[in-house]
Design a protein around this motif. Structure first.
Motif, short mmCIF file in Angstrom:
data_model
loop_
_atom_site.label_atom_id
_atom_site.label_comp_id
_atom_site.label_asym_id
_atom_site.label_seq_id
_atom_site.Cartn_x
_atom_site.Cartn_y
_atom_site.Cartn_z
N CYS A 82 0.83 -1.20 0.00
CA CYS A 82 0.00 0.00 0.00
C CYS A 82 0.87 1.25 0.00
CB CYS A 82 -0.87 0.03 1.26
SG CYS A 82 -2.03 -1.35 1.39
N LYS A 83 0.25 2.34 -0.42
CA LYS A 83 0.91 3.64 -0.33
C LYS A 83 -0.16 4.69 -0.10
CE LYS A 83 3.96 7.01 -2.35
NZ LYS A 83 4.77 7.45 -3.45
N HIS A 84 0.07 5.49 0.95
CA HIS A 84 -0.83 6.61 1.26
C HIS A 84 -0.15 7.50 2.29
CE1 HIS A 84 -1.89 4.92 5.19
NE2 HIS A 84 -1.97 3.75 4.57
N ASN A 85 -0.75 8.67 2.54
CA ASN A 85 -0.20 9.55 3.56
C ASN A 85 -0.84 9.23 4.91
OD1 ASN A 85 -2.68 10.98 3.73
ND2 ASN A 85 -2.08 12.23 1.98
N VAL A 108 7.82 -2.29 6.74
CA VAL A 108 8.48 -1.31 5.86
C VAL A 108 9.90 -1.78 5.63
CG1 VAL A 108 7.04 0.65 6.56
CG2 VAL A 108 9.20 0.22 7.75
N SER A 144 5.25 3.86 8.12
CA SER A 144 5.26 4.21 6.70
C SER A 144 5.85 5.60 6.46
CB SER A 144 3.86 4.11 6.11
OG SER A 144 2.96 4.96 6.78
N THR A 147 9.16 5.51 4.76
CA THR A 147 9.24 5.05 3.36
C THR A 147 8.31 5.83 2.44
OG1 THR A 147 7.63 3.34 3.89
CG2 THR A 147 9.96 2.72 4.02
N ASN A 148 8.07 7.09 2.75
CA ASN A 148 7.19 7.93 1.96
C ASN A 148 5.81 7.30 1.73
OD1 ASN A 148 9.04 10.08 1.62
ND2 ASN A 148 10.08 8.90 0.04
N GLY A 149 5.32 6.61 2.75
CA GLY A 149 3.97 6.05 2.69
C GLY A 149 3.87 4.63 2.16
N ILE A 150 4.96 4.08 1.65
CA ILE A 150 4.93 2.71 1.10
C ILE A 150 5.12 1.72 2.24
CG2 ILE A 150 6.07 1.06 -0.43
CD1 ILE A 150 6.95 3.49 -2.13
N HIS A 151 4.23 0.73 2.29
CA HIS A 151 4.31 -0.28 3.35
C HIS A 151 3.54 -1.54 2.94
CE1 HIS A 151 0.67 2.07 4.00
NE2 HIS A 151 0.15 1.01 4.62
N ILE A 177 -1.09 -0.75 -4.01
CA ILE A 177 -0.10 -0.61 -5.08
C ILE A 177 -0.26 -1.78 -6.03
CG2 ILE A 177 2.35 -0.59 -5.65
CD1 ILE A 177 2.90 0.71 -2.97
#
Length: 177
Positions: A82-85, A108, A144, A147-151, A177
């Motif tokens: 996933c990726k989000h803020n 992460v 996250s 890692t700029n929101g990537i996890h 993702i």
């Protein structure tokens, strides 16, 4: 009024093990501390000793859990990316638990430490809210953020269909993702 005596360490550790093996949900260190008349920090040390003796105990945001034998576990599992803020965390977790899916952990990839995994173990909106409240109360960041929101999340459910339905909703929300 006589003050209750502290429970000896061996007896405490046996009690912790017994209670965790019987429990179907996490038990907090504070609950164990009240039962045994010691501080929560003493319980943390007891659990560390039990882990050093290869007892499969994990610490979650709701408390301690004893990992049951994987062979007895009929849960379906899937790891998703996933990726989000940070502001979308509640939405992400709700989208998953609303399908009857448990979020086991978050993972992460750190440049120095490699994979960092933290147990989450949330299955309901109430548990999601408690998890987020604890993050906020501690003024902590989500993993996250490293890692700029990537996890990754390990998801568990009694059917793959529930996990796939949650993934469909995450994809529609632009989180998967």
């Amino acid at each position: 009024m006589k003050q209750q005596e502290k429970m000896p360490s061996a007896q405490r550790q046996n009690l912790i093990l017994t209670k965790l093996k019987e429990a179907n949900q996490p038990i907090s260190g504070s609950e164990f501390a009240k039962l045994t008349n010691v501080s929560r920090q003493v319980i943390v040390q007891d659990v560390s000793i039990l882990k050093a003796k290869n007892e499969p105990i994990i610490a979650t945001s709701q408390g301690y859990m004893y990992l049951k034998n994987e062979q007895e576990d009929h849960q379906k599992k899937k790891v998703i990316a996933c990726k989000h803020n940070a502001s979308q965390t509640k939405e992400e977790l709700y989208l998953i638990v609303d399908h009857g899916v448990t979020i086991k952990d978050v993972i992460v990839e750190h440049a120095v430490y490699g994979d960092l995994t933290a147990s989450i173990r949330v299955s309901t909106r109430k548990e999601v809210n408690q998890f987020i409240e604890k993050i906020n109360a501690a003024d902590a960041s989500y993993l996250s953020a490293l890692t700029n929101g990537i996890h990754l999340h390990t998801l568990e459910a009694d059917s793959l269909a529930k996990i796939e339905a949650a993934c469909d909703d995450l994809k529609k929300a632009g989180i998967l993702i």
